[in-house]
Design an enzyme around this catalytic site. Structure first.
Site, PDB file in Angstrom:
ATOM      1  N   GLY A   1       7.901 -12.561   4.025  1.00 12.62           N
ATOM      2  CA  GLY A   1       8.682 -12.158   4.946  1.00 12.62           C
ATOM      3  C   GLY A   1      10.220 -12.460   5.095  1.00 12.62           C
ATOM      4  O   GLY A   1      10.696 -13.210   4.661  1.00 12.62           O
TER       5      GLY A   1
ATOM      6  N   CYS B   1      -3.643  -8.262   6.259  1.00 12.02           N
ATOM      7  CA  CYS B   1      -3.526  -6.947   6.681  1.00 12.02           C
ATOM      8  C   CYS B   1      -3.469  -6.586   8.245  1.00 12.02           C
ATOM      9  O   CYS B   1      -4.751  -6.735   8.585  1.00 12.02           O
ATOM     10  CB  CYS B   1      -4.320  -5.657   6.073  1.00 12.02           C
ATOM     11  SG  CYS B   1      -3.416  -4.074   6.416  1.00 12.02           S
TER      12      CYS B   1
ATOM     13  N   ALA C   1       0.933  -1.288  -0.056  1.00 15.24           N
ATOM     14  CA  ALA C   1       0.113  -0.072   0.064  1.00 15.24           C
ATOM     15  C   ALA C   1       0.778   1.220   0.009  1.00 15.24           C
ATOM     16  O   ALA C   1       1.740   1.200   0.721  1.00 15.24           O
ATOM     17  CB  ALA C   1      -0.862   0.010   1.197  1.00 15.24           C
TER      18      ALA C   1
ATOM     19  N   ARG D   1       9.265  -5.290   0.915  1.00 13.95           N
ATOM     20  CA  ARG D   1      10.091  -4.275   1.211  1.00 13.95           C
ATOM     21  C   ARG D   1      11.450  -4.225   0.513  1.00 13.95           C
ATOM     22  O   ARG D   1      11.927  -3.000   0.257  1.00 13.95           O
ATOM     23  CB  ARG D   1      10.238  -4.175   2.957  1.00 13.95           C
ATOM     24  CG  ARG D   1       9.009  -3.685   3.436  1.00 13.95           C
ATOM     25  CD  ARG D   1       9.221  -3.591   5.109  1.00 13.95           C
ATOM     26  NE  ARG D   1       9.154  -4.997   5.593  1.00 13.95           N
ATOM     27  CZ  ARG D   1       9.235  -5.196   6.678  1.00 13.95           C
ATOM     28  NH1 ARG D   1       9.512  -4.251   7.557  1.00 13.95           N
ATOM     29  NH2 ARG D   1       9.272  -6.538   7.165  1.00 13.95           N
TER      30      ARG D   1
ATOM     31  N   GLN E   1      -5.739  -7.276  -5.752  1.00 14.75           N
ATOM     32  CA  GLN E   1      -6.076  -7.705  -4.570  1.00 14.75           C
ATOM     33  C   GLN E   1      -7.227  -6.890  -3.866  1.00 14.75           C
ATOM     34  O   GLN E   1      -7.188  -5.722  -3.615  1.00 14.75           O
ATOM     35  CB  GLN E   1      -4.800  -7.570  -3.504  1.00 14.75           C
ATOM     36  CG  GLN E   1      -4.890  -8.223  -2.159  1.00 14.75           C
ATOM     37  CD  GLN E   1      -3.863  -7.892  -1.317  1.00 14.75           C
ATOM     38  OE1 GLN E   1      -3.635  -6.792  -0.786  1.00 14.75           O
ATOM     39  NE2 GLN E   1      -2.950  -8.958  -1.265  1.00 14.75           N
TER      40      GLN E   1
HETATM   41  C1  LIG Z   1       4.137  -0.233   3.573  1.00 13.36           C
HETATM   42  C2  LIG Z   1       3.533  -1.731   3.568  1.00 13.36           C
HETATM   43  C3  LIG Z   1       2.402  -1.656   2.825  1.00 13.36           C
HETATM   44  C4  LIG Z   1       1.887  -3.058   2.703  1.00 13.36           C
HETATM   45  N1  LIG Z   1       0.705  -3.134   1.876  1.00 13.36           N
HETATM   46  C5  LIG Z   1       0.142  -4.449   1.373  1.00 13.36           C
HETATM   47  C6  LIG Z   1      -0.740  -4.703   0.748  1.00 13.36           C
HETATM   48  O1  LIG Z   1      -1.780  -3.739   0.306  1.00 13.36           O
HETATM   49  N2  LIG Z   1      -1.329  -5.878   0.660  1.00 13.36           N
HETATM   50  C7  LIG Z   1      -0.559  -6.981   0.986  1.00 13.36           C
HETATM   51  O2  LIG Z   1      -0.912  -8.273   0.671  1.00 13.36           O
HETATM   52  N3  LIG Z   1       0.517  -6.700   1.512  1.00 13.36           N
HETATM   53  C8  LIG Z   1       0.860  -5.643   2.009  1.00 13.36           C
HETATM   54  N4  LIG Z   1       2.073  -5.522   2.851  1.00 13.36           N
HETATM   55  C9  LIG Z   1       2.949  -6.767   3.363  1.00 13.36           C
HETATM   56  C10 LIG Z   1       3.956  -7.178   2.269  1.00 13.36           C
HETATM   57  O3  LIG Z   1       3.277  -7.528   0.784  1.00 13.36           O
HETATM   58  C11 LIG Z   1       4.656  -8.311   2.834  1.00 13.36           C
HETATM   59  O4  LIG Z   1       3.727  -9.515   3.085  1.00 13.36           O
HETATM   60  C12 LIG Z   1       5.240  -7.938   4.241  1.00 13.36           C
HETATM   61  O5  LIG Z   1       6.101  -6.420   4.279  1.00 13.36           O
HETATM   62  C13 LIG Z   1       6.310  -9.022   4.421  1.00 13.36           C
HETATM   63  O6  LIG Z   1       7.438  -9.127   3.766  1.00 13.36           O
HETATM   64  P1  LIG Z   1       8.843  -8.495   3.808  1.00 13.36           P
HETATM   65  O7  LIG Z   1       9.070  -8.726   5.488  1.00 13.36           O
HETATM   66  O8  LIG Z   1       9.880  -9.026   3.027  1.00 13.36           O
HETATM   67  O9  LIG Z   1       8.570  -6.935   3.599  1.00 13.36           O
HETATM   68  C14 LIG Z   1       2.573  -4.260   3.018  1.00 13.36           C
HETATM   69  C15 LIG Z   1       3.644  -4.128   3.666  1.00 13.36           C
HETATM   70  C16 LIG Z   1       4.212  -2.740   3.920  1.00 13.36           C
HETATM   71  C17 LIG Z   1       5.612  -2.676   4.540  1.00 13.36           C
END
Ligand SMILES: Cc1cc2nc3c(=O)[nH]c(=O)nc-3n(C[C@H](O)[C@H](O)[C@H](O)COP(=O)(O)O)c2cc1C
Length: 352
Positions: free
Chosen positions: A212, A105, A23, A236, A75
């Protein structure tokens, strides 16, 4: 071989990598810049069903997709199964290749309205929702879900999440992306890759994507190797690093990690300019300026003068300001740098 191509129903991914829903970040601009650097599949940020049902009024951007932006999952997030089902048909008619249901979320304003991750503590609504969305779409349109490993660390919570996954697969969901943190963990603490490994063992015949702590190409490939998941959801780690996809593809093709090169200063300039121009087309110059500041700051970590470049991006308001930063810091080509481990410190929120 540590990877196989993946199919999400009829959607074929040559590499098991995808750009996550994020997001506030993963708009068409971010997706296109990533696709041009190898990203085979992307997911929109969570789109609120009621907004789609009200004709899109209140969405931060249009749901239109262009030819270059495929394959793509739209989504959805919401609290009421019938509304989610109707919203799914809207996205499908708009040309989305896959419809993804967000049960992940953790953000409070979402949870308080019984959406996203909150539904992991409301099993019957979540099950109705999964079924309603699946039933509303023709069989040729694949559905997937995004889920957390559980709401919290209790055994009961894990059992609910497992039953939801089981229901999804039994009613025809083509894949599940599992964020290996609990809803309560939000984005902090470690993601449990061990959980993913055990989960994949329990579902050898279903497509499971892992999410993750994938912060660079090496960790994307490590997740595939260590957990056996069918694909990696890059979140991220993709912000300000569209090259993560081409680097991961190189590693998957057997290139040694030590032989990967960070993007050169001119490669960075090219991506930065492309990203701003695409963002401007979607949001207009003023809003693009605001959104792109945080992107620029993330891109800056590959620049040899990282801190100065970050400071310069903080003040950007317009295309002219953006170009000024590029002229000042990205004019002369040279090697980029690999960011230090401590750079993935942004955490945050789903804005849906
Ligand atoms: C700023 C931000 C916005 C996110 N928005 C969404 C979203 O809209 N839909 C979703 O499925 N996951 C969303 N996530 C989760 C990520 O897709 C992901 O599952 C989560 O960050 C874990 O992965 P990472 O530790 O590699 O970042 C968001 C994460 C962050 C940090």
């Amino acid at each position: 071989m540590i990877f196989r191509p993946v199919n999400i129903g009829p959607v074929h991914l040559p590499y098991p990598l995808m750009q996550a829903g994020l997001a506030g970040y993963s708009d068409r601009a971010m997706r296109l810049v990533a696709r041009r650097r190898g990203c085979p599949y992307a997911v929109t940020e969570a789109l609120l069903d009621v907004i789609l049902l009200n004709g899109g009024k209140g969405l931060k951007q249009s749901i239109d997709i262009n030819d270059e932006d495929h394959p793509i999952a739209g989504q959805l997030i919401g609290s009421e199964p019938k509304q989610m089902a109707r919203a799914a048909t809207i996205l499908s008619s708009a040309g989305y290749d896959v419809i993804d249901v967000n049960l992940a979320c953790p953000v409070k304003k979402i949870r308080n309205k019984a959406r996203g991750g909150h539904l992991l503590s409301d099993e019957s609504t979540a099950i109705d929702m999964l079924k309603a969305v699946r039933d509303a779409l023709p069989a040729r349109v694949p559905t997937t879900l995004k889920i957390r490993r559980a709401y919290d660390d209790s055994a009961e919570s894990h059992e609910i999440a497992e039953r939801l996954l089981h229901t999804a697969f039994s009613c025809g969901y083509a894949a599940a992306a599992v964020h290996a943190r609990t809803v309560e963990q939000k984005y902090g603490g470690k993601a449990s890759w061990d959980f993913l490994r055990k989960l994949k063992r329990r579902y050898p015949d279903n497509i499971i994507f892992g999410s993750g702590d994938v912060f660079d190409a090496a960790s994307a490939v490590a997740m595939l190797k260590k957990t056996g998941v069918d694909g990696v959801w890059i979140a991220r780690g993709a912000i300000g690093n569209p090259w993560i996809f081409q680097h991961a593809i190189q590693l998957l093709n057997g290139v040694d990690e030590a032989l990967l090169n960070p993007p050169t200063v001119h490669e960075q300039r090219e991506a930065l300019m492309e990203h701003f121009l695409e963002a401007m087309q979607i949001h207009g110059e003023q809003l693009a300026g605001r959104r792109m500041r945080k992107m620029g700051i993330r891109y800056a970590r590959f620049h040899p003068e990282s801190q100065r470049v970050k400071d310069a991006f903080i003040n950007v308001l317009s295309l002219r300001d953006w170009q000024k930063v590029l002229d000042q810091y990205y004019k002369v080509d040279g090697p980029g740098v690999w960011p230090g481990a401590a750079t993935v410190d942004l955490v945050n929120e789903c804005a849906a």
